[in-house]
Design an enzyme around this catalytic site. Structure first.
Site, PDB file in Angstrom:
ATOM      1  N   TYR A  42      32.504   8.460 -46.681  1.00 48.95           N
ATOM      2  CA  TYR A  42      33.839   8.316 -46.111  1.00 48.95           C
ATOM      3  C   TYR A  42      34.493   9.654 -45.811  1.00 48.95           C
ATOM      4  O   TYR A  42      35.489   9.714 -45.082  1.00 48.95           O
ATOM      5  CB  TYR A  42      34.749   7.518 -47.056  1.00 48.95           C
ATOM      6  CG  TYR A  42      34.233   6.172 -47.467  1.00 48.95           C
ATOM      7  CD1 TYR A  42      33.191   5.545 -46.781  1.00 48.95           C
ATOM      8  CD2 TYR A  42      34.782   5.517 -48.557  1.00 48.95           C
ATOM      9  CE1 TYR A  42      32.719   4.309 -47.188  1.00 48.95           C
ATOM     10  CE2 TYR A  42      34.316   4.274 -48.960  1.00 48.95           C
ATOM     11  CZ  TYR A  42      33.280   3.683 -48.280  1.00 48.95           C
ATOM     12  OH  TYR A  42      32.815   2.459 -48.675  1.00 48.95           O
TER      13      TYR A  42
ATOM     14  N   HIS B 127      24.468   3.933 -52.012  1.00 51.42           N
ATOM     15  CA  HIS B 127      25.224   3.323 -50.919  1.00 51.42           C
ATOM     16  C   HIS B 127      24.362   2.410 -50.049  1.00 51.42           C
ATOM     17  O   HIS B 127      24.791   1.328 -49.645  1.00 51.42           O
ATOM     18  CB  HIS B 127      25.862   4.417 -50.061  1.00 51.42           C
ATOM     19  CG  HIS B 127      27.089   3.974 -49.346  1.00 51.42           C
ATOM     20  ND1 HIS B 127      28.097   4.828 -48.976  1.00 51.42           N
ATOM     21  CD2 HIS B 127      27.495   2.749 -48.932  1.00 51.42           C
ATOM     22  CE1 HIS B 127      29.055   4.153 -48.368  1.00 51.42           C
ATOM     23  NE2 HIS B 127      28.708   2.887 -48.321  1.00 51.42           N
TER      24      HIS B 127
END
Length: 299
Positions: free
Chosen positions: A52, A115
């Site tokens: 992010y 992730h």
């Protein structure tokens, strides 16, 4: 207990808040402000990731939010994630986590996730997470976006059962097979994109129920996920909506209406590994920041 401080016990015995704030596609400045607002209004779980590009902003929000609320670090549950190009052996992953902790301004994270399951590296990476867990740098470990085949392989080759599998989960994408498999192994499902990227908000059934219960469409969806015992992280950069998203504890959806939402599942393939070069062990790993560039912001 129904409320923002309500928790679910993970398979290693630690308690994780059932509803938290996510900061995907949020720059450093907005993530900081969102986190401050969330903590001020009672949220006790914050979810970010290396991908992010906002761990510095999230960390600043955690520090300022805790200070403003008169809370301590251990009052908060913080999740971050190991991204694709940074997967590998213990030495590599340990350095990556050290950098993430530095950006967050924390001594530890409560939950550390892989992730995405990069086929060439996710087993080795998870072994690194197991060691970090045993060393106490993280309180729990898990994965994100793992289908049943990859989860089965992981379970065969690891010692610590993942505490969490964070998946896309919303009325149109319910991942029933993954949910059933994970539950059978004591792995808690956690929802990302709980509102379906906004798609579910316009569903006629959701809007009919919103009118029936006198709630917003988002509140209906989040309450449905709550009653399904799904841990949920929901993203907003607007303080008013952050508050609204947490205002789901003074009503209950009937069993009949829960079933109506369950039937909205489109049974589509939620995971799209084939669209990514990193799915091929010989391909390139994706490791770009999934937002706009604000690395020079002063915080």
């Amino acid at each position: 207990m129904d409320g923002l401080h309500s928790t679910i016990k993970l398979n290693n015995g630690i308690e994780m808040p059932r509803l938290g704030l996510g900061v995907w596609k949020t720059n450093n400045r907005d993530s900081r402000d969102s986190v401050i607002a969330a903590i001020k209004h009672g949220y006790r779980a914050i979810d970010t990731a290396r991908q992010y590009g906002n761990e510095r902003g999230t960390g600043a929000g955690i520090r300022e939010g805790l200070q403003q609320a008169g809370l301590k670090r251990d009052d908060l549950f913080v999740t971050t994630k190991l991204y694709n190009g940074e997967q590998g052996d213990y030495d590599k992953v340990s350095k990556v986590l050290d950098n993430q902790l530095s950006d967050l301004g924390l001594d530890y994270v409560d939950l550390y996730l892989i992730h995405w399951p990069v086929d060439a590296t996710y087993i080795e990476s998870y072994h690194a997470l197991e060691r970090l867990y045993k060393e106490g740098k993280v309180r729990a470990i898990g994965v994100s976006n793992f289908d049943n085949d990859r989860m089965s392989k992981l379970l065969e080759e690891s010692e610590v059962i993942p505490a969490i599998n964070q998946m896309e989960f919303n009325p149109s994408q319910q991942e029933k097979d993954i949910l059933t498999f994970d539950e059978s192994h004591g792995i808690q499902l956690e929802a990302w994109s709980p509102l379906g990227g906004g798609k579910s908000l316009s569903n006629p059934v959701i809007n009919e129920l919103a009118k029936k219960y006198g709630r917003s469409a988002a509140q209906i969806i989040l309450r449905w996920e709550w009653q399904r015992d799904i841990i949920t992280v929901v993203k907003s950069t607007h303080e008013k909506r952050i508050v609204e998203n947490s205002d789901i504890f003074d009503f209950k959806i009937s069993d009949e209406d829960i079933q109506r939402i369950n039937e909205l599942d489109e049974n589509s393939r939620g995971l799209w590994y084939d669209d990514f070069k990193w799915h091929n062990p010989n391909g390139q790993y994706g490791n770009s920041i999934d937002q706009w560039d604000d690395t020079n912001e002063q915080l």
